[in-house]
Design an enzyme around this catalytic site. Structure first.
Site, PDB file in Angstrom:
ATOM      1  N   LYS A 188       6.208 -89.655 -52.520  1.00 48.98           N
ATOM      2  CA  LYS A 188       5.437 -89.704 -51.267  1.00 48.98           C
ATOM      3  C   LYS A 188       5.936 -88.644 -50.278  1.00 48.98           C
ATOM      4  CE  LYS A 188       6.654 -94.047 -50.524  1.00 48.98           C
ATOM      5  NZ  LYS A 188       7.510 -94.328 -51.692  1.00 48.98           N
ATOM      6  N   ARG A 190       3.640-101.424 -45.661  1.00 48.62           N
ATOM      7  CA  ARG A 190       4.324-101.944 -46.836  1.00 48.62           C
ATOM      8  C   ARG A 190       4.084-103.429 -47.024  1.00 48.62           C
ATOM      9  NH1 ARG A 190       8.622 -97.734 -46.968  1.00 48.62           N
ATOM     10  NH2 ARG A 190       9.809 -98.038 -48.866  1.00 48.62           N
ATOM     11  N   ARG A 245      18.253 -87.559 -56.336  1.00 47.22           N
ATOM     12  CA  ARG A 245      17.660 -86.961 -55.135  1.00 47.22           C
ATOM     13  C   ARG A 245      18.699 -86.566 -54.079  1.00 47.22           C
ATOM     14  NH1 ARG A 245      13.415 -90.299 -51.795  1.00 47.22           N
ATOM     15  NH2 ARG A 245      15.009 -91.896 -52.034  1.00 47.22           N
ATOM     16  N   ARG A 255      21.108 -90.272 -49.819  1.00 46.65           N
ATOM     17  CA  ARG A 255      20.907 -91.515 -49.069  1.00 46.65           C
ATOM     18  C   ARG A 255      21.792 -92.622 -49.610  1.00 46.65           C
ATOM     19  NH1 ARG A 255      14.477 -92.132 -48.812  1.00 46.65           N
ATOM     20  NH2 ARG A 255      15.069 -94.285 -49.255  1.00 46.65           N
ATOM     21  N   ARG A 281      14.822-102.619 -53.946  1.00 48.63           N
ATOM     22  CA  ARG A 281      13.680-101.885 -53.371  1.00 48.63           C
ATOM     23  C   ARG A 281      12.451-102.027 -54.261  1.00 48.63           C
ATOM     24  NH1 ARG A 281      16.580 -96.260 -52.629  1.00 48.63           N
ATOM     25  NH2 ARG A 281      14.523 -95.429 -52.116  1.00 48.63           N
TER      26      ARG A 281
HETATM   27  P1  AP5 Z   1      10.434 -88.417 -52.929  1.00 49.11           P
HETATM   28  O1  AP5 Z   1       9.286 -87.531 -52.586  1.00 49.11           O
HETATM   29  O2  AP5 Z   1      11.632 -88.396 -52.032  1.00 49.11           O
HETATM   30  O3  AP5 Z   1       9.905 -89.921 -53.173  1.00 49.11           O
HETATM   31  P2  AP5 Z   1       9.417 -91.043 -52.150  1.00 49.11           P
HETATM   32  O4  AP5 Z   1       8.245 -91.699 -52.755  1.00 49.11           O
HETATM   33  O5  AP5 Z   1       9.260 -90.453 -50.783  1.00 49.11           O
HETATM   34  O6  AP5 Z   1      10.671 -91.998 -52.247  1.00 49.11           O
HETATM   35  P3  AP5 Z   1      11.498 -92.814 -51.159  1.00 49.11           P
HETATM   36  O7  AP5 Z   1      12.732 -93.316 -51.860  1.00 49.11           O
HETATM   37  O8  AP5 Z   1      11.743 -91.987 -49.919  1.00 49.11           O
HETATM   38  O9  AP5 Z   1      10.582 -93.975 -50.869  1.00 49.11           O
HETATM   39  P4  AP5 Z   1      11.013 -95.321 -50.319  1.00 49.11           P
HETATM   40  O10 AP5 Z   1       9.669 -95.891 -50.112  1.00 49.11           O
HETATM   41  O11 AP5 Z   1      11.944 -96.119 -51.110  1.00 49.11           O
HETATM   42  O12 AP5 Z   1      11.912 -94.938 -49.049  1.00 49.11           O
HETATM   43  P5  AP5 Z   1      11.655 -94.971 -47.500  1.00 49.11           P
HETATM   44  O13 AP5 Z   1      12.470 -93.909 -46.895  1.00 49.11           O
HETATM   45  O14 AP5 Z   1      10.206 -95.044 -47.196  1.00 49.11           O
HETATM   46  O15 AP5 Z   1      10.871 -88.059 -54.440  1.00 49.11           O
HETATM   47  C1  AP5 Z   1      11.980 -88.685 -55.052  1.00 49.11           C
HETATM   48  C2  AP5 Z   1      12.697 -87.687 -55.988  1.00 49.11           C
HETATM   49  O16 AP5 Z   1      11.811 -87.343 -57.050  1.00 49.11           O
HETATM   50  C3  AP5 Z   1      13.086 -86.367 -55.313  1.00 49.11           C
HETATM   51  O17 AP5 Z   1      14.324 -85.929 -55.807  1.00 49.11           O
HETATM   52  C4  AP5 Z   1      11.963 -85.376 -55.708  1.00 49.11           C
HETATM   53  O18 AP5 Z   1      12.432 -84.034 -55.783  1.00 49.11           O
HETATM   54  C5  AP5 Z   1      11.550 -85.933 -57.077  1.00 49.11           C
HETATM   55  N1  AP5 Z   1      10.110 -85.749 -57.327  1.00 49.11           N
HETATM   56  C6  AP5 Z   1       9.086 -85.953 -56.450  1.00 49.11           C
HETATM   57  N2  AP5 Z   1       7.902 -85.729 -57.030  1.00 49.11           N
HETATM   58  C7  AP5 Z   1       8.179 -85.404 -58.338  1.00 49.11           C
HETATM   59  C8  AP5 Z   1       7.351 -85.081 -59.458  1.00 49.11           C
HETATM   60  N3  AP5 Z   1       6.027 -85.053 -59.363  1.00 49.11           N
HETATM   61  N4  AP5 Z   1       7.978 -84.806 -60.636  1.00 49.11           N
HETATM   62  C9  AP5 Z   1       9.344 -84.848 -60.755  1.00 49.11           C
HETATM   63  N5  AP5 Z   1      10.180 -85.147 -59.713  1.00 49.11           N
HETATM   64  C10 AP5 Z   1       9.595 -85.425 -58.522  1.00 49.11           C
HETATM   65  O19 AP5 Z   1      12.259 -96.407 -47.108  1.00 49.11           O
HETATM   66  C11 AP5 Z   1      13.645 -96.660 -47.144  1.00 49.11           C
HETATM   67  C12 AP5 Z   1      13.918 -98.056 -46.599  1.00 49.11           C
HETATM   68  O20 AP5 Z   1      13.467 -98.147 -45.220  1.00 49.11           O
HETATM   69  C13 AP5 Z   1      13.189 -99.219 -47.289  1.00 49.11           C
HETATM   70  O21 AP5 Z   1      13.910 -99.669 -48.429  1.00 49.11           O
HETATM   71  C14 AP5 Z   1      13.160-100.268 -46.168  1.00 49.11           C
HETATM   72  O22 AP5 Z   1      14.420-100.876 -46.007  1.00 49.11           O
HETATM   73  C15 AP5 Z   1      12.900 -99.439 -44.927  1.00 49.11           C
HETATM   74  N6  AP5 Z   1      11.459 -99.241 -44.640  1.00 49.11           N
HETATM   75  C16 AP5 Z   1      10.781 -98.067 -44.654  1.00 49.11           C
HETATM   76  N7  AP5 Z   1       9.487 -98.256 -44.323  1.00 49.11           N
HETATM   77  C17 AP5 Z   1       9.338 -99.589 -44.103  1.00 49.11           C
HETATM   78  C18 AP5 Z   1       8.219-100.402 -43.763  1.00 49.11           C
HETATM   79  N8  AP5 Z   1       6.994 -99.861 -43.576  1.00 49.11           N
HETATM   80  N9  AP5 Z   1       8.417-101.742 -43.640  1.00 49.11           N
HETATM   81  C19 AP5 Z   1       9.664-102.282 -43.799  1.00 49.11           C
HETATM   82  N10 AP5 Z   1      10.756-101.572 -44.146  1.00 49.11           N
HETATM   83  C20 AP5 Z   1      10.603-100.230 -44.294  1.00 49.11           C
END
Ligand code: AP5
Length: 216
Positions: free
Chosen positions: A14, A88, A127, A161, A172
C-alpha cells in the site's frame, strides 16, 4: 481528482503504491500508520498508549484514527486523497463516508491489493524505509543503490520498524482478517471494489491501479 482507498494486509504494498500515485498524479497519501508513528514520538500520554498497542501489532482505537483523518481532510488535496491503512474497521469506513459527505466529496475507488501470507512475511521482515522522505526499500527485492543512503533524497536515516518482526506480524495479520477483511464485502456491496494482483512486480501493480483510476 479522485479519492481512493488502498486496502490490503500488512506488506501488501500500500505504502509503495501510494508514493507512486503521489508522484504520478499529485494525490496526497494519508497513512494512519505514519500519523500514529509520529504521535508515538510526541511524548504525550496518548503517544505512549499508541506505541504499546502498535508494538503488539493490535489496532489503535477507532476514535483516535478517525480524529487524525478528520484533521487531515480539513486541509483538502487538489489531486485527491489516497487512504493508506484507513479504514481498517467497519466503524472507520462509516466515519470516512460521513467525513467525505460533509465536505461534498466522494470515494471514487477501493483497491484491494491481493497478496498471500507467505509473501507478506518475506516482505515485512526485509523492509526498511527512509526516515526523511518515507521511501520504502527491501533487503532483497528493492535495496538502496548506495549502501546506507536513500535513493530519493540522499538521507542516511534508513530505519526498520519495531513492529516488523514475525511475532507482531502474526497479530497484525490476525487483526486484518478479523477486523479489516469484512471491508472487502462492505465495499463490494457498494459497487466500489476493484482487486489487483499485489504479487506482481511494483510497476505492473501500478499499471493495474492506474487502469482502475482511469475508469473511476
Ligand atoms: P509496503 O509498501 O511498505 O507495504 P504496506 O502495505 O504499506 O505495509 P505496512 O506494513 O506499512 O502496512 P500495515 O498496514 O501493517 O502498517 P501501517 O503502517 O498501516 O511494502 C512492504 C515491503 O514489500 C517493502 O519492503 C516493499 O519494498 C516490498 N514491496 C512492495 N510492493 C512489492 C511488490 N509488488 N513486489 C515485491 N515487493 C514489494 O500500520 C501499522 C500499525 O499502526 C498497525 O498495526 C496498527 O497498530 C496501527 N494502525 C494504522 N492504521 C490504523 C487504523 N486505521 N486503525 C487502527 N490502527 C491503525
Amino acid at each position: 481528482m479522485a479519492n481512493i482507498i488502498l486496502l490490503g494486509p500488512p506488506g501488501a504494498g500500500k505504502g509503495t503504491q501510494a508514493k507512486r500515485l503521489e508522484e504520478a498524479r499529485g494525490m496526497v497519501q494519508l497513512s494512519t500508520g505514519d500519523m500514529l508513528r509520529e504521535a508515538k514520538t510526541s511524548g504525550t500520554e496518548m503517544g505512549r498508549k499508541v506505541a504499546a498497542v502498535m508494538e503488539r501489532g493490535q489496532l489503535v482505537t477507532d476514535e483516535i484514527v478517525i480524529g487524525l483523518i478528520a484533521e487531515k481532510l480539513e486541509k483538502g488535496a487538489k489531486g485527491g486523497f489516497i487512504f493508506d491503512g484507513f479504514p481498517r474497521t467497519l466503524p472507520q469506513a462509516d466515519a470516512l463516508a460521513d467525513l467525505l459527505a460533509r465536505k461534498g466529496q466522494t470515494l471514487d475507488a477501493v483497491i484491494e491489493m491481493q497478496v498471500d501470507d507467505a509473501a507478506l512475511v518475506a516482505r515485512i521482515t526485509g523492509r526498511y524505509t527512509c526516515g526523511k522522505c518515507g521511501a520504502v526499500y527491501h533487503d532483497v527485492t528493492n535495496p538502496v543503490a548506495v549502501a546506507g543512503t536513500c535513493n530519493t533524497c540522499g538521507s542516511q536515516d534508513l530505519r526498520r520498524r519495531s513492529d516488523d518482526n514475525e511475532d507482531a506480524l502474526k497479530t497484525r495479520l490476525m487483526e486484518y482478517y478479523k477486523k479489516t477483511s469484512p471491508l472487502i464485502g462492505y465495499y463490494y456491496a457498494k459497487g466500489q471494489l476493484s482487486a489487483v494482483d499485489g504479487l506482481a512486480e511494483p510497476g505492473t501493480v501500478a499499471d493495474a491501479i492506474a487502469s482502475v483510476l482511469d475508469k473511476a
